[in-house]
Design an enzyme around this catalytic site. Structure first.
Site, PDB file in Angstrom:
ATOM      1  N   TYR A   1     -11.497  38.128 -39.891  1.00 53.75           N
ATOM      2  CA  TYR A   1     -10.070  37.866 -40.162  1.00 53.75           C
ATOM      3  C   TYR A   1      -9.168  38.176 -38.970  1.00 53.75           C
ATOM      4  CZ  TYR A   1      -9.756  42.658 -42.472  1.00 53.75           C
ATOM      5  OH  TYR A   1      -9.793  43.969 -42.817  1.00 53.75           O
ATOM      6  N   GLU A   2      -7.938  37.698 -39.054  1.00 56.34           N
ATOM      7  CA  GLU A   2      -6.982  37.756 -37.927  1.00 56.34           C
ATOM      8  C   GLU A   2      -7.536  37.061 -36.680  1.00 56.34           C
ATOM      9  OE1 GLU A   2      -4.122  38.779 -38.818  1.00 56.34           O
ATOM     10  OE2 GLU A   2      -4.697  39.802 -40.648  1.00 56.34           O
ATOM     11  N   GLY A   3      -8.275  35.997 -36.874  1.00 54.66           N
ATOM     12  CA  GLY A   3      -8.866  35.255 -35.751  1.00 54.66           C
ATOM     13  C   GLY A   3     -10.289  35.726 -35.505  1.00 54.66           C
TER      14      GLY A   3
END
Lengths: 599, 599
Positions: free
Chosen positions: A438-440
């Site tokens: 998550y978050e890239g």
């Protein structure tokens, strides 16, 4: 023994690895005395140890559940959340104007460390609220700030970030959610969002959703996305909670880990009655969301390392308690604690060294973040901004990859017991697994590093840090301490190798980017290991001086120096293991016929 | 698409990486034509794909459960087991005298590969039965063989291995279970055993437990342990099942993975009525158990790699199906499959290269196992035995460590979906996690490698293989193919580095073993990566020749050569990342005060 936030270690890393003095030197904060910072960390630790840590196992076994359209959290979460709000833990780094405490983000990150290590499923929610505050501070209009900001700063209300849709994950260009102007300054929001952490829960009176959506006639792709504020309950002009908005929780995911953190599929405007307001300018939503996203990436890196520390503590305790086998050369007598076996200590030191290297990178990253925003000297601020940009993908990816390794070793130290859920070692491994995604995803962090970050000034950001690495390595050699000198020599070798690969990569991304892109992940790995060693070594040099100055702390500083030299002897060389792959070129991943790959 | 056993790949590795011709050359087997072996693999694949693979997800969601003292397996297991027995899959490598098919163990291992990749929880049970057969073949008396062997060969009855007790895991010296002679040739067994896979289940009429226990007045430690055969149901002199034995299932473990495989806590002789018979000689039980254990370690290595293949297939399919982003340089148009992104292909090729390198080591290991037992030439047999000994810790540890990495990458390729259990990517990651632990933790494999295996002839076993690596690398260079030549050059460099570290380690273990023991794990890592590259490169050289000889197979051989050169360019260099840690010495893991490690 239950989880204990390692106050001394984090305080040490903040001061000596991350150079917290640079934040002090901005002059932007009232009291940043070492005692005061220490007292905050101490208090955060008590809260984490006493209130959150006891909920961690429960959060796994009795995770969030959806009933009649409402999410109910783990028993105990609601009460802990109220105490979290009451104690003001959410507001550390926010402006006093909105009820915050005007402390540096790097101090807030240390507080985050305490909370995440105690119970990641709980702390996950507060991370999103923090992001929402940052978004409104930066882009909210006066009315939005007046109505929502103070409630979010205290976390009396919570926040969410709504980016992904089923067809739009890593690639947000294809977002379909629509926002139609109502003519009164509000918008009608309609669409489905996925992966919404704490999209609903029972811990706060209201939830403030920040939602990416498209205006009518917005350009296609990423430049046609705007950000909207959509409250769960509508709020009148006095800030009172009113009618429920048209926001529905479709389902929550059954996940590998973080069972306590509800991951929601959300439907906005199923009945065409979902009202939101625009945050920031039209069509600048994605860019604005990424302003927060960058800080959130540092948070995720720290979050992962925090869980690594918790796994380390559990394993260290187990290793001291579990008798098995005898020490080398001992022929008879009772079994010894497995701590006494060299291979077990190797595993434990690896866990701690990787954890602290990760935390050091994240803290240095957030110190740069603070200085970039608060230094009155534009040159210092600009250099700090560059450092912040460079370190962000490393904080996020290196820390989360290493936390996976650390929690994995944690299972291994427990032997067969590690595979049994009751022990708790496996929970860390499961909970932390999402942090590389998550978050890239970490693959995207690699692309960010070699693309955007190396692209700034043709590698200048990397070269500047590499220069510091070499100076630091020379300083380590100059201490005259044999271990630090050896570490310094290895660091110079690795920094030079990193410089060569940086030069190769800068050229590749300019002239044959497909070759560069093939090497993004190994370049990130190489860079991460070297950066981790750099910050640990920096702190170790400080320890060497501190030990000479004050013998009463000698044992602690010896242990820090040992972990740093352990890292440089054993883990830093892994960078060499990735270096050749960086340059393998586009051919190495040339597309093969898939049906012949597994035949 | 569901899991498909990759018949062609495994057949290829068996022939070209593992040198199956060496088994043919023993002359000990009737028909080992390539077509016949291929037909067996084809049939095994059909069984695995059609009967077992559909049970894999069910086995996770509806795992084994204990009710009223009996274990009930996943719905469908019982029926599949009956078909498994009926089709004769358990008996491949056993003597015709006992109902077996007298095929090589290396062929049986390829069959194991098919089954484990399809459903590890199911195949786990049969692995233990195989071990029990090997124990009775080697050490059983005539009566034991007559009563039990044929039933176990067919798997009509199943087998278990009972080693661990709560205080005795990696260290079996402290086993407490007692065996008291009854005076009639039988023994009264009393004690608790843990980690007993398939200690009970509902798939077979009887279960044959092989139990380690101590005779009265047995010497302390490992030389006072004997092996006993304890049937679940007693068997009369005609082989008929009679009264239930005094064997109780205390509990089954709630595990991270392999939910379908019941892991039992067993109580033998709670009512002092547990009757068993001695297998082999008194006090030789542990040594005898280890004869089987070594073969079981190869099985575990293959088992892990099999799951890696299943994870790879799922990820390869997902990558082709999931559109996200555009190819580099493409400015507009619809999203492309993530397969088209270089970093995703890097991930996929890494999965396949690590999987096939692992399988190649395991197959070469089992070929050596076969040749060691069946070659009429004592010199060839002896050399094969040495190779078998050397490769066993590598098969077990390298394969299981890499399978963890492979299944981890599998989650990563799925992005957020990988963290959602429904997708199935996480199940592989959870199921395979135990493989680095059971049958001797990978730390113990490291100690076995640097202690026992390097101890044989002062490193001779390693030097012999390293010599072959260098010859093979020269052959790769001599092909004139640019990719293979580059791979050969890298292999020479890594083989030389491994030779240096081997020499260091041989000396260290003789002169300062605590220094050697500190480096066991990194030495194992280094050795594993180099061995994996060696066997892949060996097969690639064969591909180079085969392609020239028969153009119709060119595409397949190209893909094999590419995976081998990908490995040598990208993964083999990791060996250099571990090499310095091997020599870091005892000081690197000197005991630090634990309270200062996390403060």
């Amino acid at each position: 023994m239950a989880y204990q936030f390692p106050v001394r270690d984090v305080h040490y890393l903040l001061n000596h690895a991350a150079d917290f003095d640079a934040v002090r030197e901005t002059g932007a904060f009232e009291d940043l005395s070492d005692d005061f910072v220490g007292a905050i960390l101490e208090e955060a630790g008590k809260f984490a140890n006493d209130i959150l840590a006891p909920l961690n196992w429960t959060s796994d076994q009795q995770g969030a559940r959806l009933e009649n359209g409402k999410v109910f959290t783990t028993p105990g979460f609601k009460e802990a959340y109220a105490q979290y709000v009451e104690a003001g833990w959410n507001s550390v780094a926010f402006p006093e104007e909105w009820g915050g405490q005007n402390m540096p983000n790097s101090v807030a990150l240390s507080v985050v460390d305490a909370m995440q290590g105690a119970c990641i499923s709980f702390a996950m929610g507060t991370m999103l609220t923090t992001a929402a505050v940052k978004a409104l501070l930066a882009f909210g209009d006066d009315e939005q700030k007046r109505l929502y900001l103070e409630k979010l700063v205290t976390a009396e209300w919570s926040g969410t970030m709504n980016l992904s849709e089923p067809q739009a994950g890593s690639d947000l260009a294809t977002i379909k959610t629509k926002a139609t102007p109502n003519g009164d300054g509000t918008y009608n929001i309609k669409g489905q969002k996925i992966w919404i952490s704490y999209g609903d829960h029972d811990m706060s009176d209201n939830i403030v959703h920040l939602v990416l959506a498209r205006l009518p006639d917005a350009p296609e792709g990423t430049r046609g996305i705007s950000m909207f504020l959509v409250p769960k309950f509508r709020v009148d002009s006095e800030g009172n909670i009113g009618q429920q908005n048209d926001v529905k929780i479709v389902s929550i995911e059954e996940k590998l880990g973080q069972h306590g953190s509800p991951t929601c599929v959300m439907a906005y405007g199923d009945n065409d009655e979902c009202i939101g307001t625009l945050v920031g300018k039209e069509n600048e939503g994605l860019r604005n969301m990424f302003v927060m996203m960058n800080a959130a990436r540092i948070d995720v890196g720290m979050q992962a390392a925090s869980v690594g520390e918790a796994a380390f503590q559990k394993s260290l305790e187990y290793a001291q308690d579990r008798p098995q086998g005898r020490e080398f050369g001992v022929k008879s007598g009772p079994a010894t604690a497995i701590w006494n076996h060299p291979d077990v200590r190797r595993n434990l030191y690896t866990m701690k060294a990787l954890t602290d290297a990760s935390k050091a990178i994240c803290l240095a990253n957030m110190v740069a973040y603070d200085v970039a925003r608060r230094s009155p000297d534009p040159e210092i601020a600009a250099k700090a901004k560059e450092r912040e940009e460079l370190l962000t993908p490393l904080s996020k990816a290196f820390s989360s990859d290493r936390a996976l390794e650390t929690t994995n070793i944690g299972i291994q130290i427990h032997g067969g017991m590690g595979f049994v859920e009751e022990t708790g070692a496996a929970q860390f491994f499961r909970d932390v697994r999402i942090c590389t995604i998550y978050e890239g995803t970490n693959g995207i962090q690699g692309i960010d590093l070699i693309g955007r970050k190396l692209g700034m000034g043709e590698g200048k950001l990397a070269y500047d840090l590499i220069e510091e690495m070499i100076e630091n390595a020379d300083a380590a050699i100059a201490t005259g301490d044999a271990d630090l000198a050896r570490a310094g020599e290895r660091m110079k070798l690795e920094a030079e190798s990193l410089r060569e690969n940086t030069a190769w990569m800068v050229t590749a991304m300019q002239t044959k980017p497909e070759a560069g892109l093939a090497g993004g992940t190994p370049f990130l790995e190489q860079f991460g290991y070297v950066a981790g060693g750099h910050y640990l070594l920096k702190a170790a040099i400080a320890s060497h001086g501190a030990k000479a100055a004050d013998a009463s702390q000698a044992d602690y500083h010896d242990s820090r120096m040992h972990i740093a030299s352990f890292y440089c002897d054993n883990l830093l060389p892994r960078a060499q293991g990735f270096a050749p792959a960086v340059r393998a070129g586009a051919e190495t991943v040339e597309p093969l016929e898939p049906t012949l790959l597994s035949a």
